[in-house]
Structure formats: structure tokens, C-alpha cells
Design a protein around this motif. Structure first.
Motif, PDB file in Angstrom:
ATOM      1  N   UNK A 263     -17.345  27.468  23.694  1.00 34.54           N
ATOM      2  CA  UNK A 263     -18.636  28.147  23.613  1.00 34.54           C
ATOM      3  C   UNK A 263     -19.473  27.545  22.488  1.00 34.54           C
ATOM      4  N   UNK A 264     -20.639  26.967  22.794  1.00 35.94           N
ATOM      5  CA  UNK A 264     -21.444  26.324  21.756  1.00 35.94           C
ATOM      6  C   UNK A 264     -22.121  27.317  20.815  1.00 35.94           C
ATOM      7  N   UNK A 265     -22.122  28.585  21.171  1.00 42.47           N
ATOM      8  CA  UNK A 265     -22.803  29.592  20.360  1.00 42.47           C
ATOM      9  C   UNK A 265     -21.877  30.306  19.390  1.00 42.47           C
ATOM     10  N   UNK A 266     -20.596  29.951  19.405  1.00 47.49           N
ATOM     11  CA  UNK A 266     -19.624  30.623  18.549  1.00 47.49           C
ATOM     12  C   UNK A 266     -19.005  29.599  17.604  1.00 47.49           C
ATOM     13  N   UNK A 267     -19.085  29.872  16.310  1.00 47.89           N
ATOM     14  CA  UNK A 267     -18.473  28.978  15.331  1.00 47.89           C
ATOM     15  C   UNK A 267     -16.965  28.948  15.554  1.00 47.89           C
ATOM     16  N   UNK A 268     -16.423  27.756  15.773  1.00 47.24           N
ATOM     17  CA  UNK A 268     -15.010  27.652  16.145  1.00 47.24           C
ATOM     18  C   UNK A 268     -14.196  26.869  15.125  1.00 47.24           C
ATOM     19  N   UNK A 269     -14.729  26.654  13.932  1.00 48.73           N
ATOM     20  CA  UNK A 269     -13.985  25.916  12.924  1.00 48.73           C
ATOM     21  C   UNK A 269     -13.792  26.796  11.685  1.00 48.73           C
ATOM     22  N   UNK A 270     -12.721  26.499  10.965  1.00 48.90           N
ATOM     23  CA  UNK A 270     -12.436  27.231   9.743  1.00 48.90           C
ATOM     24  C   UNK A 270     -12.869  26.433   8.534  1.00 48.90           C
ATOM     25  N   UNK A 271     -11.916  26.176   7.635  1.00 51.05           N
ATOM     26  CA  UNK A 271     -12.237  25.351   6.479  1.00 51.05           C
ATOM     27  C   UNK A 271     -11.669  23.950   6.681  1.00 51.05           C
ATOM     28  N   UNK A 272     -11.991  23.078   5.744  1.00 42.98           N
ATOM     29  CA  UNK A 272     -11.604  21.675   5.883  1.00 42.98           C
ATOM     30  C   UNK A 272     -10.096  21.490   5.812  1.00 42.98           C
ATOM     31  N   UNK A 273      -9.416  22.337   5.036  1.00 41.91           N
ATOM     32  CA  UNK A 273      -7.967  22.212   4.898  1.00 41.91           C
ATOM     33  C   UNK A 273      -7.258  22.494   6.219  1.00 41.91           C
ATOM     34  N   UNK A 274      -7.841  23.379   7.042  1.00 44.72           N
ATOM     35  CA  UNK A 274      -7.206  23.732   8.300  1.00 44.72           C
ATOM     36  C   UNK A 274      -7.782  23.014   9.503  1.00 44.72           C
ATOM     37  N   UNK A 275      -8.501  21.917   9.259  1.00 41.57           N
ATOM     38  CA  UNK A 275      -9.131  21.174  10.352  1.00 41.57           C
ATOM     39  C   UNK A 275      -8.078  20.656  11.337  1.00 41.57           C
ATOM     40  N   UNK A 276      -8.346  20.860  12.631  1.00 43.75           N
ATOM     41  CA  UNK A 276      -7.390  20.434  13.667  1.00 43.75           C
ATOM     42  C   UNK A 276      -7.754  19.090  14.289  1.00 43.75           C
ATOM     43  N   UNK A 277      -8.618  18.341  13.637  1.00 42.25           N
ATOM     44  CA  UNK A 277      -9.006  17.036  14.162  1.00 42.25           C
ATOM     45  C   UNK A 277     -10.296  17.064  14.966  1.00 42.25           C
ATOM     46  N   UNK A 278     -10.916  18.232  15.064  1.00 36.07           N
ATOM     47  CA  UNK A 278     -12.188  18.360  15.777  1.00 36.07           C
ATOM     48  C   UNK A 278     -13.182  19.046  14.845  1.00 36.07           C
ATOM     49  N   UNK A 279     -13.665  18.320  13.843  1.00 35.24           N
ATOM     50  CA  UNK A 279     -14.529  18.927  12.826  1.00 35.24           C
ATOM     51  C   UNK A 279     -15.936  19.174  13.349  1.00 35.24           C
ATOM     52  N   UNK A 280     -16.695  20.040  12.694  1.00 35.79           N
ATOM     53  CA  UNK A 280     -18.096  20.229  13.058  1.00 35.79           C
ATOM     54  C   UNK A 280     -18.896  18.968  12.759  1.00 35.79           C
ATOM     55  N   UNK A 281     -19.824  18.641  13.664  1.00 32.18           N
ATOM     56  CA  UNK A 281     -20.640  17.435  13.526  1.00 32.18           C
ATOM     57  C   UNK A 281     -22.112  17.759  13.720  1.00 32.18           C
ATOM     58  N   UNK A 282     -22.954  16.801  13.350  1.00 30.62           N
ATOM     59  CA  UNK A 282     -24.399  16.980  13.461  1.00 30.62           C
ATOM     60  C   UNK A 282     -24.921  16.240  14.684  1.00 30.62           C
ATOM     61  N   UNK A 283     -25.755  16.939  15.479  1.00 29.32           N
ATOM     62  CA  UNK A 283     -26.326  16.365  16.690  1.00 29.32           C
ATOM     63  C   UNK A 283     -27.822  16.645  16.736  1.00 29.32           C
ATOM     64  N   UNK A 284     -28.569  15.707  17.297  1.00 32.20           N
ATOM     65  CA  UNK A 284     -29.971  15.986  17.590  1.00 32.20           C
ATOM     66  C   UNK A 284     -30.035  17.067  18.664  1.00 32.20           C
ATOM     67  N   UNK A 285     -31.057  17.904  18.648  1.00 33.19           N
ATOM     68  CA  UNK A 285     -31.172  18.964  19.654  1.00 33.19           C
ATOM     69  C   UNK A 285     -31.106  18.402  21.076  1.00 33.19           C
ATOM     70  N   UNK A 286     -30.215  18.969  21.860  1.00 34.79           N
ATOM     71  CA  UNK A 286     -30.055  18.604  23.274  1.00 34.79           C
ATOM     72  C   UNK A 286     -29.655  17.144  23.474  1.00 34.79           C
ATOM     73  N   UNK A 287     -29.026  16.541  22.478  1.00 32.29           N
ATOM     74  CA  UNK A 287     -28.557  15.160  22.579  1.00 32.29           C
ATOM     75  C   UNK A 287     -27.086  15.092  22.172  1.00 32.29           C
ATOM     76  N   UNK A 288     -26.442  13.979  22.524  1.00 32.84           N
ATOM     77  CA  UNK A 288     -25.044  13.795  22.168  1.00 32.84           C
ATOM     78  C   UNK A 288     -24.887  12.680  21.133  1.00 32.84           C
ATOM     79  N   UNK A 289     -25.790  12.613  20.178  1.00 29.64           N
ATOM     80  CA  UNK A 289     -25.724  11.686  19.063  1.00 29.64           C
ATOM     81  C   UNK A 289     -26.510  12.290  17.906  1.00 29.64           C
ATOM     82  N   UNK A 290     -26.328  11.872  16.661  1.00 27.80           N
ATOM     83  CA  UNK A 290     -25.421  10.824  16.191  1.00 27.80           C
ATOM     84  C   UNK A 290     -23.971  11.287  16.005  1.00 27.80           C
TER      85      UNK A 290
END
Length: 367
Positions: A263-290
Motif C-alpha cells: 500500500x503506497x499510502x501506509x508507511x511500511x518502514x521502521x528505523x534504519x537498524x531494522x531495515x529489511x533491504x527495502x529502504x524508503x526512497x525518493x521519487x518524482x511524483x508519478x514517476x519511477x525515478x530517481x
């Protein structure tokens, strides 16, 4: 400990001014560090003094820059380390490094895009020493990190306040280098580099960071050796950085979210120590980059439009006999090892050699 977060950590970013000021003051209160401005340094009292100082600074800068081009920072003596005296601090500084490409199962021939520099001394003063790590990323990441390594050193030495206000000089040099990279023929639209630098001046450390590499110092507390972070990773895991880039228009989501698996509307990450290899990233609106996993860097002109800035966070620290060594490393190290784990490893390896409290040591790790 004499640490201070500078107001330079805010800089010119696109978030509203009230958000920027609140962000700085909240972090300062949380860490009990005073916030100060890089513009608060003393100035010379006379115009004649200004002119003489400028001439002397320019001459020293050019001599220092000439030395940078002649002396390779990448080669150490056969024992793998270099020791230099810091006269005003009355101690010796020993440095070593390791640079190794990470393991990529799907790209076994991927180049090592990291670069680093060791300048002992830095410029013309025997009290100044400079260490830095640049973690390149993107198609032209290796070229970006090499470009920034060269230009940042030159810009710092040439800065008019380098000798009297190192905080302002570091802050300005990061931004100037970023502008130079944008203006260069090198394509930094989807490439760039993070940067963390340490300027040793006597017994004072000036740590400037833009990105997710890290500086950590070891501190003696009784019988324990404790890791103290001298930088804060600038990633969307940090609530202040996440809020800032979102105010600049960034979408912050994990790869699973952007690909519709969560679900893109629900924050699904915790803190950096518990990262499961899929960290939060920055995207242009409605795009799949950068898709950057950091919120600050040098270069990355497309990501800059959604809040990824080169503005460094700057910390100062006064060295004491309680500080036996410090470490600089890219996220290739700290993604897998905690700050304390890294300090413990260095301490165990060098324990017999660190019995003299008047000696400070520097270790550079790059991956």
C-alpha cells in the motif's frame, strides 16, 4: 564533548523557513548542542588588514593546491599507515585506509565508485589535516566522486575564511562544488556522490557531511570504549529529512510500494537498524525515478528538484585524551555494521598500540 551542530545544516532548501528553523532547534535541543551560524566569525578590524590577509590567504591557498596535485594521498608507507605530528595539539595522528568494491552478485564487474583523500598536512599549516570519503552512485558515479574529491579540496583551500572560520568555509565549499558539478560537461542528472569530510585543525575536528556515509569517534568511558556518531545519516529514515523532501515535492516510498506490492499510502518502514533491504526512497511524483535512498548529496540534479541538497551538516569536536581514534566509512560499511561494532573492531585490533593517551589515531574505511 564540545560538539556543536551548525546552522549550516539547514542552508538554502525549498522547505518553508519556519520548518527549517524548527528542524534545527529541535535537533539541537535533543542533542544538547548549541546552534550557531557560520557567519558569526570574527572579522579583521581594518581594511588594510583585510587586504593583507586576503593576499596571504590567496598565496597560501595556491601553494597548498599545488601540493595537492604533486602529492598522492592514496599511497602510504609499507606498513600501511602514516604518522604525522600536530604541533599545536601536541600529539601524533596516525592514519590508514582500505578501499574495496562491494559484492554485487548480478554485477560482478561493477566498478568501485568510491574515492577518498588523505592530505597530511592540508594546505600550508602543519596543524591542518584533511580526510574525506566520496561514495559515487549512478551511471557516472565514479567520475562524479573523482570530480568532487578534487574540486572540494581546492574550494576549501581557496575560501576566504578558511583560516578564520572553518565551518563557513566547509559549508560554502560543498555548495560551490555542487554548482561546479552541475556546470561541468559530466552528466550528473542521475549521478552524483555523497561526501563526508573531516578537517583536523590542532585539537579541533570539523566534520561536514552530505549523504549517508558516517564519521564515528571512540570515547573512553571508564573501562568501556563507546562509539559516538559525529554525523547523522541523511536518509528518509530520519523524520526531519523525510518531512523536508516531502515538502519539496518528493514521494517517499519503498520499491515494493512504488511497484504496487504494498500500500503506497501506509508507511511500511521502521528505523534504519531494522531495515529489511527495502529502504524508503525518493521519487518524482508519478514517476519511477530517481529512487535515491539518501536525502543529501553532491550532484543528482534531477533529485535536487525534489529536495536532495548538497548542504552539509557540520559538527565540531574538541579532541581529548578520552578520544583514541575515529573512523570514516561509507554506507557500504554501516549498512551492515553498527557504529559500536566498527569501533569495537578497531579497538581490538589496535589495543596494544593505543596505551598512550596523548596520541590520537585516525582510521579510514571505504567500501
Amino acid at each position: 564533548m564540545g560538539c556543536a551542530y551548525s546552522r549550516t545544516c539547514i542552508g538554502e532548501i525549498c522547505a518553508p523557513r519556519e520548518v527549517k528553523v524548527r528542524e534545527a532547534s529541535q535537533r539541537a535541543r535533543a542533542r544538547k548542542f548549541p546552534v550557531y551560524s557560520p557567519g558569526s566569525s570574527n572579522v579583521l578590524e581594518t581594511e588594510a588588514g583585510d587586504e593583507l590577509n586576503e593576499m596571504s590567504s590567496t598565496r597560501d591557498a595556491e601553494v597548498g593546491i599545488s601540493r595537492l596535485s604533486r602529492v598522492s594521498a592514496q599511497f602510504l608507507p609499507p606498513d600501511g599507515s602514516r604518522t604525522v605530528k600536530v604541533p599545536s595539539g601536541e600529539y601524533e595522528l596516525r592514519c590508514s585506509y582500505l578501499s574495496q568494491r562491494g559484492y554485487y552478485p548480478d554485477a560482478l564487474d561493477k566498478a568501485n565508485q568510491d574515492s577518498f583523500c588523505i592530505h597530511t598536512p592540508f594546505g600550508t599549516s602543519p596543524d591542518d589535516h584533511f580526510f574525506s570519503i566520496f561514495d559515487g552512485h549512478g551511471e557516472f558515479g565514479a567520475q562524479c566522486s573523482q570530480f568532487v574529491k578534487k574540486k572540494l579540496c581546492e574550494n576549501l583551500l581557496r575560501h576566504g575564511k578558511y583560516r578564520e572560520d572553518a565551518v563557513e568555509a566547509c559549508h560554502s565549499s560543498f555548495l560551490t562544488t555542487n554548482s561546479q558539478l552541475h556546470a561541468d560537461i559530466l552528466d550528473d542528472s542521475m549521478s552524483g556522490t555523497t561526501a563526508i569530510t573531516v578537517l583536523v585543525r590542532g585539537r579541533t575536528l570539523y566534520v561536514a557531511n552530505s549523504g549517508d556515509s558516517r564519521a564515528v569517534i571512540a570515547e573512553r568511558r571508564g573501562k568501556d570504549i563507546v562509539a559516538v556518531d559525529l554525523s547523522m545519516d541523511q536518509t528518509p529514515f530520519r523524520e526531519d529529512e523525510c518531512e523536508r523532501v516531502m515538502l519539496c515535492g518528493a514521494q517517499v516510498m519503498t520499491l515494493d510500494q512504488i511497484e504496487g506490492l504494498k500500500n503506497p499510502d501506509v508507511k511500511c518502514w521502521g528505523d534504519e537498524e531494522g531495515d529489511d533491504g527495502d529502504p524508503p526512497r525518493l521519487w518524482l511524483p508519478n514517476e519511477m525515478y530517481p529512487g535515491t535512498a539518501f536525502t543529501r548529496s553532491i550532484g543528482d540534479s534531477i533529485a535536487e528538484t525534489i529536495g536532495v541538497v548538497a548542504t552539509p551538516e557540520i559538527v565540531t569536536l574538541e579532541l581529548t585524551p578520552r578520544h583514541p581514534f575515529f573512523v570514516l566509512a561509507s554506507d557500504g560499511v554501516f549498512e551492515f555494521l553498527s557504529s559500536q561494532a566498527v569501533v569495537d573492531m578497531v579497538w581490538l585490533f589496535h589495543l596494544p598500540k593505543l596505551s598512550h593517551t596523548t596520541t590520537s589515531w585516525l582510521h579510514l574505511l571505504v567500501s
